[in-house]
Design an enzyme around this catalytic site. Structure first.
Site, PDB file in Angstrom:
ATOM      1  CD  GLU A 112      -5.767   5.035  -0.501  1.00 56.83           C
ATOM      2  OE1 GLU A 112      -6.062   5.391   0.622  1.00 56.83           O
ATOM      3  OE2 GLU A 112      -6.469   4.248  -1.175  1.00 56.83           O
TER       4      GLU A 112
ATOM      5  CE1 TYR B 249      -3.458   2.834   0.969  1.00 59.90           C
ATOM      6  CE2 TYR B 249      -1.564   3.660   2.182  1.00 59.90           C
ATOM      7  CZ  TYR B 249      -2.810   3.855   1.623  1.00 59.90           C
ATOM      8  OH  TYR B 249      -3.400   5.084   1.720  1.00 59.90           O
TER       9      TYR B 249
END
Lengths: 291, 379
Positions: B188, B100
């Site tokens: 993201e 992530y």
């Protein structure tokens, strides 16, 4: 340590020739604030409400002693004049404007930190010391001088609670609007530290709203003994829908974070009297100050 | 403003972040053609809503026949209330690690925060609450900037060294540049996959700060065409009228001035047993016309049975409010009860005007909330 204002503070108004700038310059002067100069690039030489206008902050400083600045500048143009005020050593710098890009605010706040400048706002009503001085847009009729410090993320709700406090026969020492954006110059803890050291402030009204964790951190600060005077609080947004900004860009519940209930519980755990209704804050303060 | 995955990926690519090969399609036949050149593919519905994977919006196909069938099954269906009109068909890559990587506005440090974790491909909020130690954080000082050594430190803390450390550091630096230059509220990559060819962004999120859209006219144009929005139809209409409006599910219309006061008004009505139908903030210094538009908009909502207008005038003038209310009333009729709390600048004048038109005013929010709730079916 943050720097606030008093009746001796010599104030600059940036954006003084605009509608808001000139209107509030008049109101600030009427209230007793010492507005000594204004700046609007390209309008140097004008006079607004009896106040001389300069093209640059440095130009204004060539002719006047100035301590602090308040900006009435449209959102997309705030960055440069805010940096100009910081660079010129003015302190505090109050940014009233709503809708400033968050990246610009981050840049302003980071530079202010390097220079030790206090930034109030953006998206805030400003600061008022009732009966003495104001740098801001708040309606002065709801305030009266007394011993309650108010710190708030919202504008009109802050006036609402100030007016309850005044009608209850109490008054305010100094009132600071932090601003409704996700990133602002001050948080509750900065202002609580100032109130702790201020002899005139005997109790504090803390007015929060959904979004972020500033209220929870303030609760931690109080619980840890960082602030020892009585506190009453109100938190807006119990009925807010998650994922949507409720008017203020910063008033948003994200996932489970930033809910009104979470904040209310954190503050209650820290011994703060949290009202269900805005009017409850004045009642609680009445009781706390009597003791 | 939320960009769709394919829009965000295009920007990532401009910044040199690798993405899988693929194409945006709007028909099953085109999905077949694209898959034909790629082999095994991922087929991803392009929607402005979260949780798309769990809702079946991301599927895989091993052949072009298969891709056509999957695409046919997805197009035209509704996922989380939004119709699927476009699909991103991309090569399915083999990877060893799923990371992530995010850059978000952090209120506390008042700066961008880089968030990175080896726990990619899952909900990062979940990781943050169960195993916060699995997330590496770095707050970027906007004056100092994000430097190469900061990025290598983050990569190192995730357990990478050598070539992979440098490669990941470069993705972090690029994603930060996306955030800064595009005025991101959040950007993201989840997951960021480590493939034999290096790090590749399998997904992309980019939410742009609405207040900074003036710096990105090309994005505004793309969004207008792409129709990406998570607003309800009434919310969209309100936005076009210039109103700050949020739809709720009750039957009492609420109009206030200032975000905090309006929120407190909703809460007070709810505490008195009422159910607010909306949040509408007139903001500071609203003109009579603005007030008319706002109040009429709320009165025109068929769900609304009574309207509560709560004004504490500072820069907003009570006489302007009163004129706006009278105009709204003459436009919308007197069928729905109107409860007005009006105090502040020019309050006397405002009240006199309203009372001459048969609209009574109250002095406190609490009594006004009580009054409006009393109109709701004898509560």
């Amino acid at each position: 340590m943050v720097r606030f204002i008093d009746g001796d503070t010599r104030v600059l108004v940036q954006g003084i020739t605009g509608t808001q700038g000139s209107f509030h310059t008049r109101l600030m002067l009427d209230y007793g604030s010492r507005v000594v100069a204004g700046v609007t690039p390209g309008r140097g030489g004008m006079v607004v409400e009896g106040v001389p206008v300069f093209d640059t902050v440095a130009g204004a400083q060539d002719r006047h002693e100035i301590d602090a600045s308040i900006l009435f500048i449209p959102a997309r143009f705030v960055l440069d004049p805010a940096l100009e005020a910081i660079d010129a050593g003015l302190d505090p710098v109050v940014v009233i404007t709503e809708g400033v890009p968050v990246r610009d605010t981050m840049e302003i706040v980071a530079n202010a930190r390097l220079r030790g400048t206090t930034i109030i706002g953006p998206n805030c009503p400003g600061i008022i010391k009732p009966g003495e001085v104001k740098m801001g847009i708040m309606p002065e009729q709801v305030f009266r001088r007394g011993n309650v410090g108010i710190v708030s993320r919202s504008g009109t709700l802050f006036y609402e609670i100030a007016s309850h406090i005044s009608r209850r026969g109490l008054g305010q020492s100094i009132c600071v609007g932090l601003g409704g954006d996700p990133v602002v110059g001050l948080d509750f803890i900065d202002v609580l530290r100032w109130f702790e050291a201020d002899d005139e402030t005997e109790a504090v009204a803390l007015i929060g709203e959904i979004g972020g964790d500033a209220e929870e951190r303030a609760a931690g600060f109080i619980a840890g003994g960082g602030f020892t005077k009585p506190v009453a609080a109100y938190i807006a947004g119990r009925t807010a829908v998650p994922g949507k900004s409720m008017g203020h860009a910063g008033a948003i519940v994200q996932g489970d974070a930033g809910t009104a209930i979470g904040k209310i519980e954190a503050l209650r755990d820290a011994g703060v009297a949290v009202g269900d209704l805005p009017g409850d804050v004045a009642e609680a303060l009445g009781g706390l100050l009597k003791g | 403003m939320k960009l769709l995955e394919h829009q965000a990926k295009k920007i990532f690519l401009d910044y040199g972040i690798r993405i899988p090969r693929g194409e945006l399609v709007d028909s099953a036949i085109k999905a077949r053609e694209v898959a034909n050149g790629l082999g095994a593919v991922a087929i991803k519905a392009q929607l402005p809503v979260g949780g798309r994977g769990k809702a079946g919006g991301i599927q895989f196909a091993d052949s072009s026949d298969d891709a056509e069938m999957v695409a046919r099954g997805l197009l035209g269906t509704e996922i989380r209330g939004v119709e699927v009109k476009r699909l991103l068909v991309e090569e399915k890559l083999d990877f060893s690690d799923e990371l992530y990587l995010g850059v978000v506005v952090d209120r506390r440090s008042r700066s961008y925060m880089v968030l990175a974790s080896r726990e990619g491909g899952v909900d990062i909020e979940e990781v943050a609450s169960t195993t916060p130690e699995r997330i590496v954080r770095h707050a970027v000082d906007p004056v100092f900037g994000l430097r190469d050594y900061h990025c290598r430190r983050v990569a190192g803390l995730l357990g990478y060294s050598g070539k992979e450390m440098f490669s990941l550091a470069s993705v972090i630096e690029r994603l930060y540049r996306v955030a800064w230059e595009m005025d991101a509220e959040l950007t993201e990559i989840n997951p960021l996959a480590l493939t034999p060819e290096g790090f590749v962004a399998l997904d992309a999120r980019l939410n742009i700060d609405d207040n900074a859209l003036f710096r990105h006219p090309d994005i505004v144009e793309a969004l207008r065409l792409g129709g990406s929005s998570d607003l309800s139809p009434r919310e969209r209409e309100a936005r076009d009228l210039g109103l700050t409006y949020v739809e709720l599910d009750g039957d009492i219309g609420i109009v206030g001035n200032g975000a905090g006061l309006t929120m407190a008004t909703l809460d007070t009505v709810a505490l008195h047993g009422g159910r607010p139908a909306n949040f509408l903030d007139l903001g500071g210094g609203a003109s009579a016309e603005m007030i008319e538009a706002g109040v009429s908009f709320v009165m025109g909502d068929s769900r609304v049975k009574a309207v509560f207008v709560n004004i504490l005038g500072g820069i907003t003038r009570c006489d302007d409010i009163a004129r706006g209310l009278v105009m709204a009333r003459s436009r919308m009729g007197t069928e729905k009860p109107l409860v007005v709390r009006l105090v502040g600048t020019n309050e006397e004048e405002g009240r006199r005007l309203l009372e001459s038109q048969g609209i009574p005013t109250l002095e406190t929010m609490e009594e006004a909330a009580d009054r409006v709730v009393s109109f709701m079916g004898g509560v």
